[in-house]
Design a protein around this motif. Structure first.
Motif, PDB file in Angstrom:
ATOM      1  N   PHE A 240       0.813  -1.135   0.073  1.00  0.00           N
ATOM      2  CA  PHE A 240       0.187  -0.076  -0.046  1.00  0.00           C
ATOM      3  C   PHE A 240       0.875   1.196   0.058  1.00  0.00           C
ATOM      4  CE2 PHE A 240      -3.202  -2.891   2.217  1.00  0.00           C
ATOM      5  CZ  PHE A 240      -4.000  -2.776   1.144  1.00  0.00           C
ATOM      6  N   SER A 241       2.166   1.237   0.425  1.00  0.00           N
ATOM      7  CA  SER A 241       3.100   2.242   0.530  1.00  0.00           C
ATOM      8  C   SER A 241       4.010   2.265  -0.654  1.00  0.00           C
ATOM      9  CB  SER A 241       3.636   2.298   2.060  1.00  0.00           C
ATOM     10  OG  SER A 241       4.531   1.324   1.928  1.00  0.00           O
ATOM     11  N   PHE A 242       3.933   1.356  -1.410  1.00  0.00           N
ATOM     12  CA  PHE A 242       5.512   1.185  -2.265  1.00  0.00           C
ATOM     13  C   PHE A 242       5.598   2.452  -2.991  1.00  0.00           C
ATOM     14  CE2 PHE A 242       5.630  -3.637  -2.629  1.00  0.00           C
ATOM     15  CZ  PHE A 242       5.941  -3.562  -1.378  1.00  0.00           C
ATOM     16  N   SER A 243       6.813   2.963  -2.955  1.00  0.00           N
ATOM     17  CA  SER A 243       7.107   4.171  -3.545  1.00  0.00           C
ATOM     18  C   SER A 243       8.682   4.559  -4.018  1.00  0.00           C
ATOM     19  CB  SER A 243       6.856   5.554  -2.795  1.00  0.00           C
ATOM     20  OG  SER A 243       7.574   5.443  -1.601  1.00  0.00           O
ATOM     21  N   SER A 244       9.363   3.223  -4.123  1.00  0.00           N
ATOM     22  CA  SER A 244      10.722   3.072  -4.453  1.00  0.00           C
ATOM     23  C   SER A 244      11.261   2.386  -5.640  1.00  0.00           C
ATOM     24  CB  SER A 244      11.766   2.750  -3.188  1.00  0.00           C
ATOM     25  OG  SER A 244      11.174   1.574  -2.687  1.00  0.00           O
ATOM     26  N   PRO A 245      10.491   2.489  -6.961  1.00  0.00           N
ATOM     27  CA  PRO A 245      10.686   1.836  -8.048  1.00  0.00           C
ATOM     28  C   PRO A 245      11.953   2.042  -8.884  1.00  0.00           C
ATOM     29  CG  PRO A 245       9.224   3.246  -8.550  1.00  0.00           C
ATOM     30  CD  PRO A 245       9.562   3.594  -7.219  1.00  0.00           C
ATOM     31  N   PHE A 246      13.044   2.742  -8.111  1.00  0.00           N
ATOM     32  CA  PHE A 246      14.269   3.294  -8.815  1.00  0.00           C
ATOM     33  C   PHE A 246      15.238   2.685  -8.003  1.00  0.00           C
ATOM     34  CE2 PHE A 246      10.858   6.734  -9.634  1.00  0.00           C
ATOM     35  CZ  PHE A 246      10.670   6.309 -10.948  1.00  0.00           C
ATOM     36  N   TYR A 247      16.407   2.269  -8.715  1.00  0.00           N
ATOM     37  CA  TYR A 247      17.516   1.999  -8.154  1.00  0.00           C
ATOM     38  C   TYR A 247      19.111   2.385  -8.947  1.00  0.00           C
ATOM     39  CZ  TYR A 247      20.866  -1.356  -5.711  1.00  0.00           C
ATOM     40  OH  TYR A 247      21.965  -1.885  -4.999  1.00  0.00           O
TER      41      TYR A 247
ATOM     42  N   PHE B 236       5.352   0.525  13.556  1.00  0.00           N
ATOM     43  CA  PHE B 236       5.341  -0.380  12.325  1.00  0.00           C
ATOM     44  C   PHE B 236       6.320   0.511  11.417  1.00  0.00           C
ATOM     45  CE2 PHE B 236       4.477  -1.623   8.264  1.00  0.00           C
ATOM     46  CZ  PHE B 236       4.183  -3.135   8.515  1.00  0.00           C
ATOM     47  N   LYS B 237       7.640  -0.278  11.108  1.00  0.00           N
ATOM     48  CA  LYS B 237       8.623   0.430  10.492  1.00  0.00           C
ATOM     49  C   LYS B 237       8.792  -0.009   9.248  1.00  0.00           C
ATOM     50  CE  LYS B 237      12.313   0.654  13.259  1.00  0.00           C
ATOM     51  NZ  LYS B 237      12.225   1.943  13.901  1.00  0.00           N
ATOM     52  N   ALA B 238       8.198  -0.843   8.362  1.00  0.00           N
ATOM     53  CA  ALA B 238       8.175  -1.386   7.094  1.00  0.00           C
ATOM     54  C   ALA B 238       7.623  -0.566   5.808  1.00  0.00           C
ATOM     55  CB  ALA B 238       7.842  -2.860   7.103  1.00  0.00           C
ATOM     56  N   PHE B 239       6.910   0.459   6.091  1.00  0.00           N
ATOM     57  CA  PHE B 239       6.233   1.222   5.095  1.00  0.00           C
ATOM     58  C   PHE B 239       7.315   2.116   4.298  1.00  0.00           C
ATOM     59  CE2 PHE B 239       2.104   1.101   7.618  1.00  0.00           C
ATOM     60  CZ  PHE B 239       1.698   0.041   6.919  1.00  0.00           C
ATOM     61  N   ASP B 240       7.185   2.237   3.013  1.00  0.00           N
ATOM     62  CA  ASP B 240       7.696   3.442   2.205  1.00  0.00           C
ATOM     63  C   ASP B 240       7.445   4.606   2.644  1.00  0.00           C
ATOM     64  OD1 ASP B 240       9.165   1.211   1.113  1.00  0.00           O
ATOM     65  OD2 ASP B 240       8.612   2.056  -1.069  1.00  0.00           O
ATOM     66  N   SER B 241       8.141   5.715   2.321  1.00  0.00           N
ATOM     67  CA  SER B 241       7.822   7.150   2.501  1.00  0.00           C
ATOM     68  C   SER B 241       6.690   7.566   1.513  1.00  0.00           C
ATOM     69  CB  SER B 241       9.193   7.914   2.580  1.00  0.00           C
ATOM     70  OG  SER B 241       8.883   9.209   3.085  1.00  0.00           O
ATOM     71  N   SER B 242       6.136   8.456   2.183  1.00  0.00           N
ATOM     72  CA  SER B 242       5.223   9.245   1.042  1.00  0.00           C
ATOM     73  C   SER B 242       5.205  10.582   1.410  1.00  0.00           C
ATOM     74  CB  SER B 242       3.718   8.498   1.654  1.00  0.00           C
ATOM     75  OG  SER B 242       2.614   9.346   0.815  1.00  0.00           O
ATOM     76  N   ALA B 243       5.182  11.337   0.139  1.00  0.00           N
ATOM     77  CA  ALA B 243       5.060  12.657   0.093  1.00  0.00           C
ATOM     78  C   ALA B 243       3.528  13.273   0.333  1.00  0.00           C
ATOM     79  CB  ALA B 243       5.242  13.332  -1.088  1.00  0.00           C
TER      80      ALA B 243
END
Length: 357
Positions: free
Chosen positions: A195-202, A256-263
């Protein structure tokens, strides 16, 4: 229903005035500290927030990074990765988000005076590895050897990642119940983090999945950290699930520490409601002391397109929805239902924006 309390820690990354991403390769502790020094300090915050031993965490804002010590144990510096915002403790979700938004705006305005602008990322867009330079000395090695498994083995990973800690507690919950909820959230973490995924770049390129942060971090690092007041309920695990409270306000807290960040901070409202519903739920049977790294990596690659992730995400969301049926926060779950029905995560929108740029 006994009252809940909520708090959040949100890591903010920055771009420098020259357009480069500000990190350990080009930014000093002092560069960020000059920003923090100009931000207000509230005496009443001591009731809510832990200050730490080094004095870095004195305000609602502090520099997040990798602390370095001399051979005789004196703090030399903190290699920075960004500035973290902490809220005080609130009885409602909206109060937390209002304070976060206000603190964020103060930070952005002050950082702008020094040429920094916020970078809405969950993983360093350029670097793929952090290696302490110079290498750790004997004191640092011994200190980390005697600390938590995370400090000993994986302290380098958070130097590349950015995300929130969503904290909640319910009055009157026993230490046994706190640990049980933490193990429940750990078990179901792979199915709710999309639900939080926001890091599709590497490394400056489009990655093959949706969350490189989850792929690299969760499993080696905790998904959940709980602070049971009763020391008899502390568990030994790697990564850590339970920790003794270091401040009175931490007693009973579940992070809960596993969510990606959100703007978009409104997403945090939905995720808070989900966690609250899972605390209240009494139907889900899964429990785990440590996060399943493989399941997190499957989720990180495929998100809700994976049949198992999709199935369990529905199960968890329905359970939270049912548990919150008579609660005003019930309505906050709506964006998650929309996301799951479409099998889209925030990462999908980021990829579309990148491809159209």
């Amino acid at each position: 229903m006994k009252p809940f309390h909520f708090g959040i820690e949100h890591e903010v990354a920055f771009y420098r005035a020259d357009g480069k991403f500000a990190d350990f390769t080009n930014t000093r502790f002092e560069d960020f500290q000059q920003i923090v020094d100009r931000l207000p300090e509230y005496a009443s915050d001591a009731e809510h927030l832990r200050s730490g031993d080094a004095g870095i965490r004195r305000k609602r804002w502090y520099i997040e990074g990798y602390e370095r010590f001399s051979a005789d144990g004196k703090l030399l510096t903190c290699v920075p990765k960004g500035i973290e915002i902490r809220t005080t403790i609130h009885p409602g979700i909206q109060g937390v988000l209002n304070e976060l938004q206000d603190s964020y705006q103060l930070l952005v305005d002050m950082a702008g005076r020094y040429g920094y602008r916020p970078a809405p990322v969950s993983f360093n867009p350029q670097q793929v590895q952090f290696t302490p330079d110079p290498p750790l000395n004997a004191f640092e090695l011994e200190q980390r050897r005697n600390d938590t498994p995370e400090e000993r083995d994986t302290a380098h990973i958070p130097m590349l990642t950015y995300g929130p800690d969503l904290s909640l507690s319910q009055a009157g919950m026993s230490s046994t119940a706190i640990v049980d909820i933490a193990s429940k959230l750990t078990y179901y973490s792979p199915f709710i983090v999309p639900f939080s995924f926001s890091s599709p770049f590497y490394a400056g390129e489009i990655w093959s999945g949706l969350s490189i942060r989850t792929w690299k971090r969760t499993g080696a690092r905790p998904a959940v950290l709980a602070f049971p007041p009763d020391s008899a309920c502390l568990l030994h695990s790697n990564p850590t699930l339970t920790k003794a409270p270091r401040h009175p306000a931490e007693a009973g807290r579940i992070e809960f520490k596993a969510f990606d960040s959100s703007a978009d901070f409104s997403l945090y409202a939905a995720l808070f409601a989900l966690l609250k519903g899972l605390v209240l739920d009494d139907s889900l049977p899964g429990r785990a002391i440590v996060p399943n790294a493989h399941q997190h990596q499957v989720a990180a690659m495929q998100g809700f397109d994976n049949p198992l992730v999709f199935k369990f995400a529905w199960q968890v969301l329905y359970a939270a929805d049912k548990a919150l049926a008579q609660d005003p926060d019930h309505i906050l779950l709506e964006p998650l239902f929309d996301m799951l029905q479409s099998k889209r995560t925030p990462a999908h929108q980021l990829l579309e924006m990148r491809l159209c740029a």
